[in-house]
Each structure stands twice: as C-alpha cells, then as structure tokens.
Design a protein around this motif. Sequence first.
Motif, mmCIF file in Angstrom:
data_model
loop_
_atom_site.group_PDB
_atom_site.id
_atom_site.type_symbol
_atom_site.label_atom_id
_atom_site.label_comp_id
_atom_site.label_asym_id
_atom_site.label_seq_id
_atom_site.Cartn_x
_atom_site.Cartn_y
_atom_site.Cartn_z
ATOM 1 N N SER A 1 30.215 18.526 72.024
ATOM 2 C CA SER A 1 29.825 19.357 70.885
ATOM 3 C C SER A 1 28.825 20.452 71.231
ATOM 4 C CB SER A 1 29.215 18.483 69.783
ATOM 5 O OG SER A 1 27.950 17.970 70.194
ATOM 6 N N GLY A 2 28.127 20.281 72.357
ATOM 7 C CA GLY A 2 27.074 21.228 72.713
ATOM 8 C C GLY A 2 25.745 20.912 72.070
ATOM 9 N N ILE A 3 25.686 19.894 71.225
ATOM 10 C CA ILE A 3 24.458 19.555 70.508
ATOM 11 C C ILE A 3 23.561 18.661 71.349
ATOM 12 C CG2 ILE A 3 23.557 18.180 68.575
ATOM 13 C CD1 ILE A 3 25.763 19.308 66.855
ATOM 14 N N GLU A 4 22.292 19.024 71.426
ATOM 15 C CA GLU A 4 21.282 18.222 72.120
ATOM 16 C C GLU A 4 20.745 17.183 71.144
ATOM 17 O OE1 GLU A 4 20.131 18.176 75.150
ATOM 18 O OE2 GLU A 4 20.695 20.069 76.107
ATOM 19 N N LEU A 5 21.278 15.990 71.234
ATOM 20 C CA LEU A 5 20.861 14.908 70.349
ATOM 21 C C LEU A 5 19.783 14.079 71.034
ATOM 22 C CD1 LEU A 5 21.351 13.319 67.694
ATOM 23 C CD2 LEU A 5 23.121 12.028 68.910
ATOM 24 N N LYS A 6 18.642 13.932 70.378
ATOM 25 C CA LYS A 6 17.517 13.206 70.951
ATOM 26 C C LYS A 6 17.223 11.952 70.128
ATOM 27 C CE LYS A 6 16.609 16.396 74.053
ATOM 28 N NZ LYS A 6 16.811 16.148 75.498
ATOM 29 N N VAL A 7 16.929 10.853 70.809
ATOM 30 C CA VAL A 7 16.547 9.619 70.139
ATOM 31 C C VAL A 7 15.045 9.663 69.867
ATOM 32 C CG1 VAL A 7 16.487 7.102 70.273
ATOM 33 C CG2 VAL A 7 18.362 8.360 71.358
ATOM 34 N N ILE A 8 14.657 9.408 68.630
ATOM 35 C CA ILE A 8 13.238 9.415 68.283
ATOM 36 C C ILE A 8 12.778 7.987 67.988
ATOM 37 C CG2 ILE A 8 13.240 11.779 67.425
ATOM 38 C CD1 ILE A 8 13.340 10.674 64.578
ATOM 39 N N SER A 9 11.507 7.739 68.174
ATOM 40 C CA SER A 9 10.938 6.408 67.922
ATOM 41 C C SER A 9 10.812 6.162 66.426
ATOM 42 C CB SER A 9 9.558 6.299 68.568
ATOM 43 O OG SER A 9 8.644 7.157 67.907
ATOM 44 N N GLY A 10 10.593 4.912 66.062
ATOM 45 C CA GLY A 10 10.373 4.584 64.663
ATOM 46 C C GLY A 10 9.132 5.260 64.104
ATOM 47 N N ASP A 11 8.097 5.372 64.934
ATOM 48 C CA ASP A 11 6.862 6.021 64.492
ATOM 49 C C ASP A 11 7.086 7.502 64.201
ATOM 50 O OD1 ASP A 11 5.471 3.675 64.655
ATOM 51 O OD2 ASP A 11 4.547 4.107 66.597
ATOM 52 N N GLU A 12 7.841 8.174 65.087
ATOM 53 C CA GLU A 12 8.111 9.596 64.852
ATOM 54 C C GLU A 12 9.010 9.778 63.638
ATOM 55 O OE1 GLU A 12 9.626 13.704 67.063
ATOM 56 O OE2 GLU A 12 9.831 11.788 68.117
#
Length: 304
Positions: free
Chosen positions: A110-121
Amino acid sequence: MKLASIDVGSNASRLLIRSYEDKSPVATTRREHQPTYTDRYWRVPVRIGNDVYSCGEITPAMSKLLCNTLRDFALLMIKAGVSHYRACATAAMRDAANATAILRQVKEYSGIELKVISGDEEACLTRSSYRPPRGKEKVLTAFVDVGGGSTEISLSQKGKDLYARSLQMGSMRKYSQQQWQEKFAQLDMILGQLKTRYGAPYMVCTGGNIHKISEMLLGVHSGADLTISALTNLYQRLCPLSPMQIQSQWNISQDRADIIVPALRIYLRIAEGLGVTQLATPVMSLRYGILHQLETKYHPGSCL
C-alpha cells in the motif's frame, strides 16, 4: 491543507481525512479566527484481533484483507490530496507474533508506513483530542477506553497527568471464565487503589464501543452523559441475547454485536470500582488524537 489519520485496531481499520477550508494557518485568539474544516470518515471491519487472540498471529487471509484495505485508504488520500498523515496500529498488532512481517507487507503493498504504538501512547493521543465541558476544566478526570484488545485507564487534573495504565483486557479477548475472573480481580485492585488515593473522578469514556452504546441508548451518539443505571439496564437486556439477535434487534453490525456485551461489562466494572454514577461520552477517539497531533505540527491555527 488536508491531513489524515489511520487507526488499525483489533476490530476495524479507520481512515479520517480532514480538509481545512480556511486559508489562514495561524490566529492570535479563538474569537478572531475560527478555522473551519470538513471531515470524511471510513471504517472497514478488518478484525485482526480475531486471529491474534485465538492463534497468536495474523493469518495470510487477514493480512491480505488488511493490505487491500490500507491500499484503498492510500488511494483515497491521494485522491483527496492529503499532504500529511499518520497510521497507527494498536493492541492486536502489539500482540501479533508476526507483526514485523505484516507491517512490511503493508508498506510494500500500500505504501503506507504503519507504526505500532504502545498502550500509553494510545491513551495519550486519545486524551489529547479532549475538550472538557464548561465547569469540568479543573476536576479530577478518569479517561477510559475499552477496545477490542486492551483497556486504557488514565487520570489527570488541571492538565497534569496523574496515572496511566494499559491493561490486556478487551472485548475481543478469548478468555475463559476463570481468566476473566483473574483479570477483573486485577482491575478491581487497581481501581480500589485509585479511588482510595484520588477519590471518585469525572469519568470520560472513548472509543467505538461506548459510542455505539450511547447510540443504542439515545438513538444517536451526541456526546451526552450516560447514567450507570441506563448502562446496567442495557447490559441486562443484551446478556440473554446471541450476537445474531443483538444485530437483528438493535440494527447494528455483526462485528459490533458480538463484542458489545463484554465491552459493557468492562465499562460497568470500572464505573463501579471508581464509584461514579454517570459517564461522559464525548466525540473523541484515537483517530482524532492522531489528527490533533498532526494539526499541532502542520496547521497550528486549528488547535487554538
């Protein structure tokens, strides 16, 4: 200026595109300049949580659906002329054993930069889109978000963060009855400590589950407060029903019908533990928090 936020949750993937109609990017006061904008929103029930919470990873079929959905989101952003976006994945992707491979596939397809974020963020971003009603600006506030894979609880007062905790407890989790009891025992202990230390707060609930609950009770999600007695009554009415019966009788989607009861159960347990009799359901969520973050950086005039 057009900005977009993407939220890949346990139960669905969402795209929000905001188009700013005002040409002036900066203002000195809210009275002098009130930016106007138009929002467009898409929600696709890509239920990666079903895979992760049953077998620990995202299956090839679900991965393909996620990649296709984010490719469609990318095309929508291109067509709309989006200049900046941020894409975040939450609890299900945090727990997926093959998350790194899935993120790479999403980028390649897709070209999308998908980032995993923490529960706190996740909790911090969601909280950032909150605007307290008149008279509630300085009160002790508990923010609660019950998602498919996690529950975020945080406390703040007068703009100061006092507490934040992300729990692996969500409406899509495949727990046995004993495991649920253990999770609730842990939750009760946390809530008891918070109530003893800080007292009963003003409870603000966010996320798709509480928005749908508000809609079921009021006919529309208006952001109005809900009483705990109304939530308890709804819970008692829904408990005897199957997800298919809930879907039919309440005219809600299947992907929401099979998680609404456990979500209600968690919200009620938290309300009881904090000693509150009603809760607020403002129009706020992770996608709005992501957008607020982008606005702060790229369109500061809209954040005044």
